[in-house]
Design a protein around this motif. Sequence first.
Motif: not given
Length: 183
Positions: A42-47, A172-181
């Motif tokens: 899991t990855w995250q990026a601020s855009m 993108y950095i490693k993340s503990q978050l989960t994609p949500k819809f």
Amino acid sequence: MITRLLTTYSLLLMLFLGFSAQASAGDTLDEKLEPFRGFVGTWQASMTMGKDKPPVLDVSHWQIALNGKALKIVHSVNDGDYGGESFIFWDKKSSSYKSFYFTTADFYTEATITLEADNKFSVIEKVASSGEGLSSGITKVKSTSEMKDGRILVSTSYYKNGEWTKPESRVYIKSQLTPKFKH
């Protein structure tokens, strides 16, 4: 008493071995997809979305799917304001990597992926609308992704109104978050 303990032990051992085998099977990846293994997780990026607009957060989860014959990527922007799901697979007929990306914005893409180097690939996507058409005018997307120093560096350009836009970059950095819809 001993019989009961042995039965309990045997059941626990079978459960443990079953879970271990299941976990190992889940990690199996088709040989052709091995170059993408480092992206699993899991990855995250601020855009940044432009002047005077607040940044948005993209959360992307890569996982092994379909008995290792595909990679599935689920991502969402700002907890579900926008999102999509992709599958990457090896297409034997064309001897190339292919991908389909389905979105919450009534469009999808079909892509060809090219390995550029270890931990680096480029993607050319053809955009198709499943609704009235895309108001943005984007018909193609090209991007490059590279795993470097434990991060994924992405550069993306859009073919819009007959010309390619200036590339946009994000990390993108490693993340503990989960994609949500959103429902």
